[in-house]
Scaffold this motif. Structure first.
Motif, PDB file in Angstrom:
ATOM      1  N   THR A   4       1.311 -12.656  -0.028  1.00  0.00           N
ATOM      2  CA  THR A   4       0.434 -12.437   1.121  1.00  0.00           C
ATOM      3  C   THR A   4       0.897 -13.314   2.273  1.00  0.00           C
ATOM      4  O   THR A   4       1.202 -14.495   2.096  1.00  0.00           O
ATOM      5  CB  THR A   4      -1.025 -12.779   0.781  1.00  0.00           C
ATOM      6  N   ARG A  26      -3.975  -5.130   3.348  1.00  0.00           N
ATOM      7  CA  ARG A  26      -4.325  -3.990   2.494  1.00  0.00           C
ATOM      8  C   ARG A  26      -3.849  -4.263   1.068  1.00  0.00           C
ATOM      9  O   ARG A  26      -2.700  -4.035   0.731  1.00  0.00           O
ATOM     10  CB  ARG A  26      -3.705  -2.704   3.048  1.00  0.00           C
ATOM     11  N   MET A  27      -4.776  -4.747   0.213  1.00  0.00           N
ATOM     12  CA  MET A  27      -4.460  -5.136  -1.156  1.00  0.00           C
ATOM     13  C   MET A  27      -4.622  -3.940  -2.088  1.00  0.00           C
ATOM     14  O   MET A  27      -5.588  -3.830  -2.842  1.00  0.00           O
ATOM     15  CB  MET A  27      -5.363  -6.295  -1.591  1.00  0.00           C
ATOM     16  N   TRP A  76      -8.091  -8.685  -5.694  1.00  0.00           N
ATOM     17  CA  TRP A  76      -7.161  -7.713  -6.281  1.00  0.00           C
ATOM     18  C   TRP A  76      -7.170  -7.839  -7.798  1.00  0.00           C
ATOM     19  O   TRP A  76      -7.213  -6.840  -8.525  1.00  0.00           O
ATOM     20  CB  TRP A  76      -5.774  -7.967  -5.712  1.00  0.00           C
ATOM     21  N   HIS A 123       0.821  -1.209   0.000  1.00  0.00           N
ATOM     22  CA  HIS A 123       0.000   0.000   0.000  1.00  0.00           C
ATOM     23  C   HIS A 123       0.859   1.264   0.000  1.00  0.00           C
ATOM     24  O   HIS A 123       0.499   2.270  -0.607  1.00  0.00           O
ATOM     25  CB  HIS A 123      -0.953   0.001   1.197  1.00  0.00           C
ATOM     26  N   VAL A 135      -6.206 -14.341   3.087  1.00  0.00           N
ATOM     27  CA  VAL A 135      -6.001 -13.183   2.205  1.00  0.00           C
ATOM     28  C   VAL A 135      -5.339 -13.680   0.926  1.00  0.00           C
ATOM     29  O   VAL A 135      -4.283 -14.295   0.970  1.00  0.00           O
ATOM     30  CB  VAL A 135      -5.123 -12.106   2.872  1.00  0.00           C
ATOM     31  N   SER A 136      -5.984 -13.440  -0.213  1.00  0.00           N
ATOM     32  CA  SER A 136      -5.431 -13.867  -1.498  1.00  0.00           C
ATOM     33  C   SER A 136      -5.503 -12.717  -2.491  1.00  0.00           C
ATOM     34  O   SER A 136      -6.003 -11.634  -2.185  1.00  0.00           O
ATOM     35  CB  SER A 136      -6.210 -15.079  -2.032  1.00  0.00           C
ATOM     36  N   TRP A 137      -5.031 -12.985  -3.693  1.00  0.00           N
ATOM     37  CA  TRP A 137      -4.984 -11.964  -4.732  1.00  0.00           C
ATOM     38  C   TRP A 137      -6.236 -11.975  -5.607  1.00  0.00           C
ATOM     39  O   TRP A 137      -6.314 -11.220  -6.587  1.00  0.00           O
ATOM     40  CB  TRP A 137      -3.748 -12.183  -5.612  1.00  0.00           C
ATOM     41  N   PRO A 151       1.299  -7.146   1.166  1.00  0.00           N
ATOM     42  CA  PRO A 151       0.131  -6.389   1.627  1.00  0.00           C
ATOM     43  C   PRO A 151      -0.053  -6.529   3.142  1.00  0.00           C
ATOM     44  O   PRO A 151      -0.843  -7.343   3.626  1.00  0.00           O
ATOM     45  CB  PRO A 151      -1.029  -7.019   0.855  1.00  0.00           C
TER      46      PRO A 151
END
Length: 580
Positions: free
Chosen positions: A371, A329-330, A381, A301, A376-378, A325
């Protein structure tokens, strides 16, 4: 003597092979000119002389230069990291002066051979300074050398490059006020790896006591709480390595430094801090001459917020490597000018790791991230990737998405000009008896039944990763055939289909794989309405995830050696590397 001369000449080729990638175009042209001159003179010498002793002095000087430059190109003292143990290699100079009296006379008479100096041994340092006479110096020093102040005062007007290692006793001082900034072109200052800087901002530091400094290259390793407040009107190379756990200098401090570098071409920042002491708004930065920028290892970020204030040319390359991230925070990359001309996209993700390279002929964007938090993954995003990249103008796509069929579907729907598509697949989802809803290949073929998706698609490459068990792969030939027939009927037929069912298989192909290959060939025979259908022999993928030479950061290598483990490299998809 003949043996020594031939030994020196024999070292040229391995030295070139070892350092060819790090040679700048300017250095290469210079070396080529010298070698041509040496070649012509040696031919004349060969025809008109009987021994090497008859070679003219100026030809020997050219040969000595090439030999010493080959040593300097890989000299560890130019390394950005671990500089406390890196000493200048003067062995070549000493070797040449001990061959014979004539060679010693030539060496002592040519001042530039003595201009690269190591400050580790004061006696040797004095000899090199004296023999270099009035030529510009390249000086490697530690602040704990005896008579440090006197030494800088003595050589100040001649120092062209200074590599300075700051010892603990000098951590809170900047011992550079004695230098003449008009002669200094490259300045590298390195702090110890284990130093702890105060968690508070430092007052502005003006290097050399001059508001404006004509440096061309500046590197600060383990950056302290300060950054220089000088104006650098001629600076083209800037390399900063910071400690991520330190709050200062922050992104505002770096932005302030960049506003003082109007001619900057090559920027490398490692250690992007998080906003642990509160959010900040970076200053607007105008870098009209930027060609290559690397932001590595740090908060995603923060990096995205930082570059959002940049104004840079369209013909540049920007690399975000090993971004993390923090706190989930992606952050999405801003729409940078460098992506407006991209036509090729490489994208790979397994959920935690993400690898993206978008390229044009003279510009590109590189982003790799990791990550650290579970859950939490992409995926989300990537759903917003269209806001950062002009997906409608992409013509070539190489993609690996694990089992995430939704990501592939959403991206393809935004690529009307796509001509070449290469998809890599995990084998466990493409075996016989597997759930069709889990198959990325089956999902892809069903999506491509819609002729409105990628209407210009002409080449489809499908790679299925190899495994140790040679499990029976399913090509989903019925879905593939239906897709080919439907697209042909709608006037958007594929021209080429390439399938690799054992991508990454080593050289030794066992009988079980050969038997499976025969069955797969029968399945592919059912696919019609495609001009060329190819089933590859087990081995390399149909298309590799490439790392073009444009990402080698050659600009930084003009002044410093970057360890391979710190240079950007493709981490995905690792499962497709050939197994020997």
């Amino acid at each position: 003597m003949n043996n020594t001369f031939l030994s020196l000449v024999g070292q040229l080729r391995p030295a070139l092979e070892a350092n060819a990638r790090s040679l700048s175009s300017e250095n290469s042209l210079c070396a080529l000119t010298v070698l041509r001159s040496v070649h012509q003179r040696l031919r004349a010498v060969y025809k008109g002389t009987k021994t090497i002793d008859d070679i003219p002095d100026d030809v020997l000087i050219c040969i000595f230069k090439i030999y010493l430059v080959a040593i300097a190109e890989c000299e560890p003292s130019f390394s950005i990291t671990g500089r406390v143990a890196k000493k200048v290699d003067t062995s070549g100079v000493h070797l040449l002066t001990h061959v014979c009296q004539r060679w010693r006379r030539i060496m002592l008479g040519y001042s530039r051979f003595w201009s690269r100096i190591d400050g580790a041994r004061r006696e040797q340092l004095a000899v090199f300074i004296r023999r270099s006479r009035l030529v510009p110096l390249t000086l490697a020093l530690s602040t704990d050398i005896t008579g440090f102040d006197d030494l800088l005062s003595l050589t100040a007007s001649r120092v062209q490059r200074l590599d300075l290692f700051v010892t603990r006793s000098f951590v809170h001082s900047i011992p550079t006020r004695w230098l003449n900034p008009n002669s200094l072109q490259c300045f590298t200052i390195t702090y110890p790896d284990d130093i702890i800087h105060p968690d508070r901002p430092s007052p502005p530091i003006v290097l050399f006591g001059e508001k404006s400094v004509s440096l061309k290259a500046l590197a600060i390793h383990n950056s302290p709480a300060w950054l220089p407040a000088n104006h650098f009107p001629q600076l083209t190379h800037l390399h900063l390595e910071m400690l991520v756990h330190n709050a200062y200098p922050d992104i505002c401090d770096i932005s302030r430094l960049l506003t003082n570098t109007p001619k900057l071409k090559y920027l490398h920042i490692r250690g992007i801090p998080s906003f642990e002491h509160g959010p900040v708004t970076p200053l607007s930065v105008h870098l009209p001459n930027l060609r290559f920028a690397v932001l590595a290892f740090g908060a995603l970020h923060t990096a995205m917020s930082f570059v959002s204030t940049w104004t840079i040319p369209a013909n540049a390359f920007v690399c975000f490597d090993n971004m993390i991230p923090f706190d989930g925070r992606m952050a999405i990359p801003p729409r940078l000018s460098v992506v407006e001309r991209v036509t090729t996209l490489q994208l790979a993700t397994d959920g935690q790791l993400m690898h993206l390279i978008a390229e044009g002929s003279t510009s590109g964007l590189w982003l790799q991230g990791l990550t650290l938090l579970s859950g939490v993954s992409w995926t989300n995003w990537l759903d917003e990737l269209h806001t950062s990249l002009p997906l409608p103008q992409i013509t070539t796509l190489r993609i690996f998405v694990g089992k995430n069929t939704d990501v592939l579907r959403k991206i393809l729907r935004r690529m009307p000009r796509l001509v070449e598509l290469y998809v890599r697949l995990e084998r466990k989802y493409e075996v016989r008896g597997a759930d069709p809803s889990m198959s990325v290949a089956a999902s892809l073929y069903r999506d491509l039944l819609d002729a409105a998706i990628c209407p210009n698609l002409r080449t489809l490459g499908v790679d299925i990763q190899d495994d140790y068990h040679a499990s029976a792969v399913c090509l989903w030939a019925a879905d593939m055939a239906a897709m080919a027939t439907e697209r042909s009927a709608k006037g958007v037929a594929l021209q080429r289909l390439v399938v690799q069912a054992f991508a990454g298989c080593g050289r030794n192909v066992d009988p079980s794989r050969r038997a499976l290959q025969s069955d797969l060939a029968e399945d592919l025979a059912k696919v019609q309405h495609i001009e060329e259908v190819t089933l590859c022999c087990p081995g390399a993928p149909t298309a590799t995830f490439e790392r073009r030479a444009c990402w080698d950061d050659e600009g930084t290598r003009e002044y410093w050696l970057i360890p391979e483990y710190r240079a950007p490299y493709c981490r995905l998809p690792w499962k497709f590397e050939p197994q020997d």
